[in-house]
Design a protein around this motif. Structure first.
Motif, PDB file in Angstrom:
ATOM      1  N   LEU A   6       0.832  -1.202   0.000  1.00  0.00           N
ATOM      2  CA  LEU A   6       0.000   0.000   0.000  1.00  0.00           C
ATOM      3  C   LEU A   6       0.865   1.249   0.000  1.00  0.00           C
ATOM      4  O   LEU A   6       1.990   1.256   0.492  1.00  0.00           O
ATOM      5  N   CYS A   7       0.300   2.334  -0.531  1.00  0.00           N
ATOM      6  CA  CYS A   7       0.956   3.645  -0.496  1.00  0.00           C
ATOM      7  C   CYS A   7       1.208   4.025   0.959  1.00  0.00           C
ATOM      8  O   CYS A   7       0.358   3.835   1.833  1.00  0.00           O
ATOM      9  N   CYS A  12      -3.750   7.069   2.985  1.00  0.00           N
ATOM     10  CA  CYS A  12      -3.979   6.561   1.628  1.00  0.00           C
ATOM     11  C   CYS A  12      -4.059   5.030   1.669  1.00  0.00           C
ATOM     12  O   CYS A  12      -3.284   4.367   2.349  1.00  0.00           O
ATOM     13  N   THR A  13      -5.016   4.493   0.933  1.00  0.00           N
ATOM     14  CA  THR A  13      -5.180   3.037   0.874  1.00  0.00           C
ATOM     15  C   THR A  13      -4.965   2.505  -0.540  1.00  0.00           C
ATOM     16  O   THR A  13      -5.384   1.396  -0.862  1.00  0.00           O
ATOM     17  N   ALA A  14      -4.303   3.303  -1.377  1.00  0.00           N
ATOM     18  CA  ALA A  14      -4.069   2.891  -2.767  1.00  0.00           C
ATOM     19  C   ALA A  14      -3.131   1.689  -2.811  1.00  0.00           C
ATOM     20  O   ALA A  14      -2.078   1.677  -2.177  1.00  0.00           O
ATOM     21  N   THR A  28       0.121  -4.762 -13.325  1.00  0.00           N
ATOM     22  CA  THR A  28       0.695  -3.441 -13.556  1.00  0.00           C
ATOM     23  C   THR A  28       1.088  -2.787 -12.240  1.00  0.00           C
ATOM     24  O   THR A  28       0.258  -2.632 -11.336  1.00  0.00           O
ATOM     25  N   VAL A  29       2.342  -2.422 -12.132  1.00  0.00           N
ATOM     26  CA  VAL A  29       2.810  -1.683 -10.955  1.00  0.00           C
ATOM     27  C   VAL A  29       2.371  -0.225 -11.097  1.00  0.00           C
ATOM     28  O   VAL A  29       2.661   0.423 -12.102  1.00  0.00           O
ATOM     29  N   CYS A  65       1.864   6.097  -4.051  1.00  0.00           N
ATOM     30  CA  CYS A  65       1.103   6.065  -5.301  1.00  0.00           C
ATOM     31  C   CYS A  65       1.519   7.275  -6.142  1.00  0.00           C
ATOM     32  O   CYS A  65       2.157   8.214  -5.645  1.00  0.00           O
ATOM     33  N   ASP A  66       1.175   7.252  -7.412  1.00  0.00           N
ATOM     34  CA  ASP A  66       1.578   8.325  -8.327  1.00  0.00           C
ATOM     35  C   ASP A  66       1.103   9.691  -7.841  1.00  0.00           C
ATOM     36  O   ASP A  66       1.844  10.673  -7.859  1.00  0.00           O
ATOM     37  N   ARG A  67      -0.133   9.743  -7.352  1.00  0.00           N
ATOM     38  CA  ARG A  67      -0.708  11.023  -6.899  1.00  0.00           C
ATOM     39  C   ARG A  67       0.095  11.620  -5.750  1.00  0.00           C
ATOM     40  O   ARG A  67       0.472  12.809  -5.780  1.00  0.00           O
ATOM     41  N   HIS A  68       0.386  10.800  -4.748  1.00  0.00           N
ATOM     42  CA  HIS A  68       1.051  11.350  -3.570  1.00  0.00           C
ATOM     43  C   HIS A  68       2.538  11.581  -3.791  1.00  0.00           C
ATOM     44  O   HIS A  68       3.138  12.416  -3.098  1.00  0.00           O
ATOM     45  N   HIS A  69       3.138  10.877  -4.755  1.00  0.00           N
ATOM     46  CA  HIS A  69       4.518  11.199  -5.117  1.00  0.00           C
ATOM     47  C   HIS A  69       4.583  12.623  -5.672  1.00  0.00           C
ATOM     48  O   HIS A  69       5.457  13.421  -5.297  1.00  0.00           O
ATOM     49  N   LYS A  70       3.640  12.949  -6.532  1.00  0.00           N
ATOM     50  CA  LYS A  70       3.594  14.307  -7.102  1.00  0.00           C
ATOM     51  C   LYS A  70       3.327  15.354  -6.021  1.00  0.00           C
ATOM     52  O   LYS A  70       3.910  16.438  -6.015  1.00  0.00           O
ATOM     53  N   VAL A  71       2.435  15.006  -5.084  1.00  0.00           N
ATOM     54  CA  VAL A  71       2.076  15.951  -4.021  1.00  0.00           C
ATOM     55  C   VAL A  71       3.286  16.283  -3.148  1.00  0.00           C
ATOM     56  O   VAL A  71       3.583  17.455  -2.890  1.00  0.00           O
TER      57      VAL A  71
END
Length: 249
Positions: A6-7, A12-14, A28-29, A65-71
């Protein structure tokens, strides 16, 4: 393995991967390995005093996750190194607690999931587990292999299930002769792969546990994580993987 698939961002539960449904597709990773202190000058929270090994060390990496890496990279003044290190530690600690409570429920079904591909080839937990005093031969072997508290926590979890693992291996050997040898050889190969990476100490121990979990397929959960740890700890205890004290000395 340490992120529990998990993220690691608070709340976050992604999931870190998306399972393939069509047989011709691949899993898919969807996660990213983020640097807490950036790898390159100009990156978020870059520290010029670090060397490349320190930047690549697991202590400087957090799985998001991709979203929180950007954040966290875009909002670098809000998400300071201290906040991200605390976030990483809290998340990995929560995952470890989940694995601990799942360990008591591990049975043949979970061990089969972890070991099945190799065989086919030819709930209350006592709070004392967290403070369990490991046998001298185990602590000596840990010291000889530079294993620290991360590995000690995994070994304390798994050592209570080594009898069940031994029983499972014996049971499988009767139905598939040579299973025990294949199991040991496969784990020795993964251990060697980790050394060549190169990994050592706690990182190497976590890598071997993660390799064991990969055998269970994509439907991962705390029970399977606990089963993977139990198998690795059993092989560690009987000196099939990691250096024995005399050899290491």
């Amino acid at each position: 393995m340490r992120s529990g698939q998990l993220c690691a961002f608070d709340g976050c539960t992604a999931k870190l991967f998306e399972e393939a449904i069509h047989p011709q597709d691949q899993d898919t990773v969807v996660s990213e390995i983020a640097h807490i202190l950036a790898a390159s000058p100009g990156g978020a929270r870059h520290d010029s005093s670090q060397d490349d090994d320190q930047r690549a060390d697991i202590s400087n990496l957090i799985v998001l996750c991709d979203r929180h890496h950007k954040v966290v990279d875009a909002q670098r003044f809000r998400y300071t190194p201290e906040i991200l290190w605390e976030m990483k530690a809290n998340h990995e600690s929560a995952v470890s607690r989940g694995q601990l409570y799942a360990m008591n429920a591990v049975g043949f079904a979970e061990l089969e999931a972890v070991c099945s591909s190799l065989r086919l080839a030819s709930r209350v937990v006592s709070s004392s587990i967290e403070t369990l005093v490991l046998p001298p031969k185990i602590t000596e072997k840990m010291a000889a292999n530079d294993l620290g508290e991360i590995s000690a926590a995994l070994i304390r979890m798994g050592i209570a299930k080594t009898t069940a693992v031994e029983a499972f291996i014996s049971f499988s050997e009767r139905g598939a002769p040579g299973f025990s040898t294949r199991l040991q050889q496969w784990f020795k190969a993964k251990y060697a792969e980790g050394i060549l990476a190169p990994l050592s100490g706690d990182d190497l121990f976590s890598f071997v546990c993660s390799a064991a979990l990969d055998n269970a397929g994509v439907n991962r959960n705390e029970l399977l994580e606990a089963a993977a740890i139990a198998v690795v700890v059993h092989l560690f205890e009987i000196c099939e993987i990691f250096e024995a004290v005399r050899a290491a000395s």
